[in-house]
Motif scaffolding. Structure first.
Motif, PDB file in Angstrom:
ATOM      1  N   LYS A  37       6.066  -4.681  14.796  1.00  0.00           N
ATOM      2  CA  LYS A  37       7.273  -5.533  14.769  1.00  0.00           C
ATOM      3  C   LYS A  37       7.757  -5.699  13.332  1.00  0.00           C
ATOM      4  CE  LYS A  37       4.762  -9.934  14.918  1.00  0.00           C
ATOM      5  NZ  LYS A  37       3.521  -9.828  15.702  1.00  0.00           N
ATOM      6  N   ASN A  64       6.861  -5.967  20.073  1.00  0.00           N
ATOM      7  CA  ASN A  64       7.105  -7.261  20.702  1.00  0.00           C
ATOM      8  C   ASN A  64       8.429  -7.338  21.454  1.00  0.00           C
ATOM      9  OD1 ASN A  64       5.132  -7.787  18.476  1.00  0.00           O
ATOM     10  ND2 ASN A  64       5.197  -9.837  19.385  1.00  0.00           N
ATOM     11  N   ILE A  86       3.744  -5.860  23.735  1.00  0.00           N
ATOM     12  CA  ILE A  86       2.844  -6.999  23.506  1.00  0.00           C
ATOM     13  C   ILE A  86       3.600  -8.307  23.340  1.00  0.00           C
ATOM     14  CG2 ILE A  86       1.018  -5.553  22.512  1.00  0.00           C
ATOM     15  CD1 ILE A  86       1.935  -6.623  19.730  1.00  0.00           C
ATOM     16  N   ILE A 170      -3.742 -14.243  23.129  1.00  0.00           N
ATOM     17  CA  ILE A 170      -3.448 -14.621  21.741  1.00  0.00           C
ATOM     18  C   ILE A 170      -3.962 -16.044  21.573  1.00  0.00           C
ATOM     19  CG2 ILE A 170      -1.666 -14.813  19.951  1.00  0.00           C
ATOM     20  CD1 ILE A 170       0.279 -13.402  21.919  1.00  0.00           C
ATOM     21  N   MET A 208      -6.608 -10.072  15.955  1.00  0.00           N
ATOM     22  CA  MET A 208      -5.503  -9.631  15.110  1.00  0.00           C
ATOM     23  C   MET A 208      -6.031  -9.518  13.671  1.00  0.00           C
ATOM     24  SD  MET A 208      -2.424 -11.723  17.033  1.00  0.00           S
ATOM     25  CE  MET A 208      -2.335 -13.097  15.942  1.00  0.00           C
ATOM     26  N   SER A 209      -5.123  -9.392  12.705  1.00  0.00           N
ATOM     27  CA  SER A 209      -5.571  -9.156  11.326  1.00  0.00           C
ATOM     28  C   SER A 209      -6.588 -10.189  10.846  1.00  0.00           C
ATOM     29  CB  SER A 209      -4.367  -9.169  10.376  1.00  0.00           C
ATOM     30  OG  SER A 209      -3.538  -8.050  10.608  1.00  0.00           O
ATOM     31  N   ARG A 224      -5.319  -5.799  18.027  1.00  0.00           N
ATOM     32  CA  ARG A 224      -3.885  -5.594  17.737  1.00  0.00           C
ATOM     33  C   ARG A 224      -3.626  -6.032  16.297  1.00  0.00           C
ATOM     34  NH1 ARG A 224      -4.102  -9.143  22.118  1.00  0.00           N
ATOM     35  NH2 ARG A 224      -3.242 -10.661  20.665  1.00  0.00           N
ATOM     36  N   VAL A 225      -3.329  -5.058  15.436  1.00  0.00           N
ATOM     37  CA  VAL A 225      -3.297  -5.340  14.009  1.00  0.00           C
ATOM     38  C   VAL A 225      -1.948  -4.946  13.413  1.00  0.00           C
ATOM     39  CG1 VAL A 225      -4.404  -4.871  11.788  1.00  0.00           C
ATOM     40  CG2 VAL A 225      -5.785  -4.964  13.881  1.00  0.00           C
ATOM     41  N   GLY A 226      -1.294  -5.919  12.760  1.00  0.00           N
ATOM     42  CA  GLY A 226      -0.037  -5.665  12.077  1.00  0.00           C
ATOM     43  C   GLY A 226      -0.194  -5.778  10.570  1.00  0.00           C
ATOM     44  N   THR A 227      -0.313  -7.021  10.091  1.00  0.00           N
ATOM     45  CA  THR A 227      -0.313  -7.302   8.661  1.00  0.00           C
ATOM     46  C   THR A 227      -1.341  -6.478   7.882  1.00  0.00           C
ATOM     47  OG1 THR A 227       0.324  -9.540   9.277  1.00  0.00           O
ATOM     48  CG2 THR A 227      -0.400  -9.186   7.010  1.00  0.00           C
ATOM     49  N   ARG A 233       4.480  -9.365   6.545  1.00  0.00           N
ATOM     50  CA  ARG A 233       5.820  -9.269   7.124  1.00  0.00           C
ATOM     51  C   ARG A 233       6.756 -10.220   6.401  1.00  0.00           C
ATOM     52  NH1 ARG A 233       2.804  -8.886  11.731  1.00  0.00           N
ATOM     53  NH2 ARG A 233       2.638 -11.105  12.022  1.00  0.00           N
ATOM     54  N   THR A 240       5.042 -14.398  16.805  1.00  0.00           N
ATOM     55  CA  THR A 240       4.294 -13.507  17.676  1.00  0.00           C
ATOM     56  C   THR A 240       4.908 -13.494  19.060  1.00  0.00           C
ATOM     57  OG1 THR A 240       2.804 -15.304  18.241  1.00  0.00           O
ATOM     58  CG2 THR A 240       2.093 -13.801  16.504  1.00  0.00           C
TER      59      THR A 240
HETATM   60  C1  LIG Z   1       2.264  -9.834  15.513  1.00  0.00           C
HETATM   61  C2  LIG Z   1       1.251  -9.705  16.598  1.00  0.00           C
HETATM   62  C3  LIG Z   1      -0.030  -9.192  16.340  1.00  0.00           C
HETATM   63  C4  LIG Z   1      -0.487  -8.755  14.958  1.00  0.00           C
HETATM   64  O1  LIG Z   1      -0.613  -9.844  14.116  1.00  0.00           O
HETATM   65  P1  LIG Z   1      -1.141  -9.646  12.608  1.00  0.00           P
HETATM   66  O2  LIG Z   1      -1.628 -10.977  12.246  1.00  0.00           O
HETATM   67  O3  LIG Z   1       0.031  -9.188  11.819  1.00  0.00           O
HETATM   68  O4  LIG Z   1      -2.208  -8.622  12.652  1.00  0.00           O
HETATM   69  C5  LIG Z   1      -0.908  -9.063  17.404  1.00  0.00           C
HETATM   70  N1  LIG Z   1      -0.574  -9.432  18.659  1.00  0.00           N
HETATM   71  C6  LIG Z   1       0.641  -9.927  18.953  1.00  0.00           C
HETATM   72  C7  LIG Z   1       0.945 -10.316  20.337  1.00  0.00           C
HETATM   73  C8  LIG Z   1       1.584 -10.082  17.929  1.00  0.00           C
HETATM   74  O5  LIG Z   1       2.786 -10.593  18.229  1.00  0.00           O
END
Ligand SMILES: *Cc1c(COP(=O)(O)O)cnc(C)c1O
Length: 243
Positions: A37, A64, A86, A170, A208-209, A224-227, A233, A240
Motif C-alpha cells: 500500500k 489494501n 488484505i 490484525i 507485521m513489521s 504481512r510486512v510493509g514498512t 510510509r 491499515t
Molecule cells: C499495512 C498493513 C500491514 C503491514 O504493516 P507494516 O507495519 O508496514 O509491516 C500488514 N497487514 C495489513 C492488513 C496492513 O494493512
C-alpha cells in the motif's frame, strides 16, 4: 537499520528475522507477504525482481485497496505474482476483487461469501479465502467475532468457487509484548480448531513489521510486512484499512 538502506538489504534483513524467529520456535518459516500500500508499481517490480532472484517461484504481494491494486496488477501483468487482498472489502467491490486477486484475506461477513463466489471468473481457479477475525474485540476493527468463525468457514467451504485456506488477524498494537503474544495465541487456538475440521486449512496470516517474531512464535504461516521491506510510509498511508 538506516532509513535509506537498499531494498535488497531490507529484504535480507526481513528474511533473516523470519528465519531466526522460526528456528527459535522450532517451526517452518512462514511465507512472506509484501504489503504494497502506497508503493507504486515500480517499487513492487523492484522487490519482485529481488525475490525472484532469491529463488522464490511466485512471491506473494498484498494490497489494501481494490482500486489501487488494479493499476499495479495491470502494470505487473504476466509476472509471477500471487496477489492478496488484505484491506476491508466493501460488497460493491466484490466483483472486482474476485476477478483481480488470487486470495482474499478479509472475508468477515456472510454477504461476501455469496458475492465473491458468484463473481469469481469461470476461467480462474477457486478464490483462496481467509476469514478475518477481530481477535481483540475492538469496536473499530474489521473482522468477525471469534465465535462466528465456524459458521463463516462452513459457508466458504460450501462454495465450489471459493477455497477455504485459514484465518487472518490484525491484533491491537499493545505496547506489552505479552499482550500481543496472547492475542496471537488465541488466533492459533482458533486456527487449530478450524484445521481439525477442514484438512485444506493451512494458512494463519498474522504478524507485521513490528511484531512478526511474536506471531511466528505462535504459529503464523504467513507474515504481512510493509514498512520493514519498503521503508517508512508517508503519514497518509499509515492506516491499515481498506476500501
Ligand atoms: C499495512 C498493513 C500491514 C503491514 O504493516 P507494516 O507495519 O508496514 O509491516 C500488514 N497487514 C495489513 C492488513 C496492513 O494493512
Amino acid at each position: 537499520m538506516p532509513q535509506h538502506s537498499a531494498p535488497g538489504e531490507r529484504l535480507q534483513a526481513v528474511a533473516l528475522r523470519i528465519d531466526n524467529a522460526a528456528s527459535r520456535a522450532d517451526r517452518p518459516a512462514p511465507r512472506l507477504l509484501a504489503v504494497g500500500k502506497t508503493r507504486d508499481a515500480g517499487e513492487l517490480a523492484a522487490l519482485l525482481a529481488l525475490r525472484l532472484a532469491a529463488g522464490e517461484a511466485r512471491p506473494a504481494f498484498g494490497e489494501n485497496y481494490v482500486q489501487e491494486a488494479a493499476g499495479k496488477i495491470e502494470a505487473l501483468a504476466g509476472r509471477p505474482v500471487e496477489w492478496h487482498l488484505i484491506g476491508h472489502l466493501q460488497s460493491n467491490k466484490a466483483r472486482q476483487a474476485a476477478a483481480l486477486f488470487d486470495w482474499v484475506q478479509t472475508l468477515d461477513r456472510p454477504k461476501l461469501v455469496a458475492a465473491l463466489a458468484r463473481h469469481r471468473p469461470a476461467e480462474r481457479g477457486p478464490l483462496n479465502v481467509l476469514v478475518q477475525v477481530n481477535i481483540d474485540d475492538e469496536d473499530s476493527k474489521q473482522g468477525c467475532r471469534p465465535e462466528d468463525v465456524p459458521a463463516l468457514a462452513d459457508a466458504v467451504a460450501a462454495e465450489p468457487r471459493l477455497a477455504l485456506r485459514g484465518l487472518m488477524a490484525i491484533p491491537a498494537p499493545h505496547p506489552e509484548p505479552s499482550r500481543r503474544r496472547a492475542a496471537f495465541a488465541r488466533m492459533r487456538a482458533a486456527f487449530e480448531a478450524l484445521a481439525a475440521r477442514y484438512p485444506q486449512v493451512d494458512t494463519l496470516s498474522m504478524g507485521m513489521s513490528d511484531d512478526l517474531e511474536e506471531a511466528i512464535a505462535e504459529g503464523a504461516t504467513m507474515v504481512r510486512v510493509g514498512t520493514a521491506l519498503f521503508g517508512p510510509r508517508p503519514a497518509a498511508g499509515a492506516r491499515t484499512g481498506g476500501e
